[in-house]
Design a protein around this motif. Structure first.
Motif, PDB file in Angstrom:
ATOM      1  N   THR A  43      21.579  41.897  37.632  1.00 58.73           N
ATOM      2  CA  THR A  43      22.094  41.495  36.328  1.00 58.73           C
ATOM      3  C   THR A  43      23.192  42.461  35.916  1.00 58.73           C
ATOM      4  N   PHE A  44      24.308  41.896  35.479  1.00 62.15           N
ATOM      5  CA  PHE A  44      25.449  42.693  35.025  1.00 62.15           C
ATOM      6  C   PHE A  44      25.589  42.529  33.518  1.00 62.15           C
ATOM      7  N   ILE A  45      25.924  43.629  32.851  1.00 62.66           N
ATOM      8  CA  ILE A  45      26.231  43.585  31.420  1.00 62.66           C
ATOM      9  C   ILE A  45      27.692  43.984  31.271  1.00 62.66           C
ATOM     10  N   ILE A  46      28.464  43.086  30.660  1.00 60.29           N
ATOM     11  CA  ILE A  46      29.914  43.276  30.479  1.00 60.29           C
ATOM     12  C   ILE A  46      30.192  43.336  28.978  1.00 60.29           C
ATOM     13  N   ASP A  47      30.985  44.300  28.567  1.00 63.24           N
ATOM     14  CA  ASP A  47      31.267  44.456  27.136  1.00 63.24           C
ATOM     15  C   ASP A  47      32.369  43.490  26.681  1.00 63.24           C
ATOM     16  N   PRO A  48      32.613  43.415  25.375  1.00 65.28           N
ATOM     17  CA  PRO A  48      33.613  42.477  24.853  1.00 65.28           C
ATOM     18  C   PRO A  48      35.044  42.723  25.343  1.00 65.28           C
TER      19      PRO A  48
ATOM     20  N   LYS B 296      32.849  22.092  30.871  1.00 64.60           N
ATOM     21  CA  LYS B 296      33.683  23.284  31.019  1.00 64.60           C
ATOM     22  C   LYS B 296      33.103  24.415  30.177  1.00 64.60           C
ATOM     23  N   VAL B 297      33.201  25.627  30.704  1.00 61.20           N
ATOM     24  CA  VAL B 297      32.818  26.829  29.966  1.00 61.20           C
ATOM     25  C   VAL B 297      34.122  27.549  29.654  1.00 61.20           C
ATOM     26  N   PRO B 298      34.695  27.256  28.468  1.00 58.84           N
ATOM     27  CA  PRO B 298      36.005  27.833  28.137  1.00 58.84           C
ATOM     28  C   PRO B 298      35.917  29.330  27.862  1.00 58.84           C
ATOM     29  N   ALA B 299      36.975  30.032  28.237  1.00 61.02           N
ATOM     30  CA  ALA B 299      37.038  31.472  27.987  1.00 61.02           C
ATOM     31  C   ALA B 299      36.915  31.762  26.497  1.00 61.02           C
ATOM     32  N   THR B 300      37.411  30.863  25.668  1.00 60.45           N
ATOM     33  CA  THR B 300      37.336  31.085  24.220  1.00 60.45           C
ATOM     34  C   THR B 300      35.888  31.141  23.738  1.00 60.45           C
ATOM     35  N   ARG B 301      34.987  30.532  24.493  1.00 61.61           N
ATOM     36  CA  ARG B 301      33.559  30.574  24.127  1.00 61.61           C
ATOM     37  C   ARG B 301      32.979  31.975  24.300  1.00 61.61           C
ATOM     38  N   VAL B 302      33.545  32.767  25.218  1.00 64.05           N
ATOM     39  CA  VAL B 302      32.968  34.077  25.525  1.00 64.05           C
ATOM     40  C   VAL B 302      33.885  35.253  25.200  1.00 64.05           C
ATOM     41  N   GLU B 303      35.123  34.986  24.831  1.00 65.09           N
ATOM     42  CA  GLU B 303      36.043  36.078  24.496  1.00 65.09           C
ATOM     43  C   GLU B 303      35.467  36.925  23.374  1.00 65.09           C
ATOM     44  N   GLY B 304      35.534  38.236  23.538  1.00 66.31           N
ATOM     45  CA  GLY B 304      35.064  39.142  22.501  1.00 66.31           C
ATOM     46  C   GLY B 304      33.555  39.248  22.415  1.00 66.31           C
ATOM     47  N   GLN B 305      32.852  38.706  23.392  1.00 66.05           N
ATOM     48  CA  GLN B 305      31.398  38.771  23.395  1.00 66.05           C
ATOM     49  C   GLN B 305      30.896  39.677  24.510  1.00 66.05           C
TER      50      GLN B 305
END
Length: 156
Positions: A123-128, A33-42
């Motif tokens: 390629t997409f760049i998404i902010d925190p 699983k790739v949890p949202a908590t792994r990427v939140e705020g990144q």
């Protein structure tokens, strides 16, 4: 009081179930699983590729390098197969391309509100805060993406 207790439990269960639905980005190429908590705020860098795309083949080593360079710096790099390959077809392509960073088995486009691209690679760049900041068409380099990310990080 008797009627409130079950209602509170039902509402609590509903909230737990709903939060569980959005709690991850699916699974990666290893079935984890790739949890949202792994990427939140990144910052997120999301690359779409296909096995029939020659520029994609050239770009993957650059993305491998970028992911390694940005490790532990508040940036996650993800790859998504444009054609929606699954199972052994996806695993074969991952081995052939020699991915060393995370390949998502589910397309996060809806979750991240990404437009469908008519060309590859993209390629997409998404902010925190979850805002799409850049859509880059064509083959990218690690140095070019790192420079673009640095510029975006310095903007308000």
């Amino acid at each position: 009081m008797r009627m409130q207790f079950p209602a509170v439990i039902l509402v609590s269960l509903a909230l737990i179930l709903l939060s569980g639905c959005s709690a991850d980005y699916g699974t990666d190429q290893h079935g984890q699983k790739v949890p949202a908590t792994r990427v939140e705020g990144q910052w997120l860098i999301v690359n779409y590729w296909a096995d029939w795309c020659p520029p994609c083949r050239k770009e993957i080593p650059e993305l491998n390098l970028l992911a390694e360079q940005l490790k532990n710096q508040g940036v996650s790099v993800f790859a998504v197969n444009y054609d929606g390959l699954q199972g052994e077809d996806l695993q074969k392509a991952i081995r052939e391309f020699d991915f060393t960073f995370t390949v998502l088995t589910e397309d996060p486009a809806a979750r991240l509100q990404l437009p469908r691209s008519g060309g590859l690679p993209v390629t997409f760049i998404i902010d925190p805060q979850g805002r799409l900041r850049e859509q880059l068409m064509g083959e990218q380099t690690a140095a070019g993406l790192a420079a673009r990310l640095k510029t975006l990080q310095q903007e308000p």
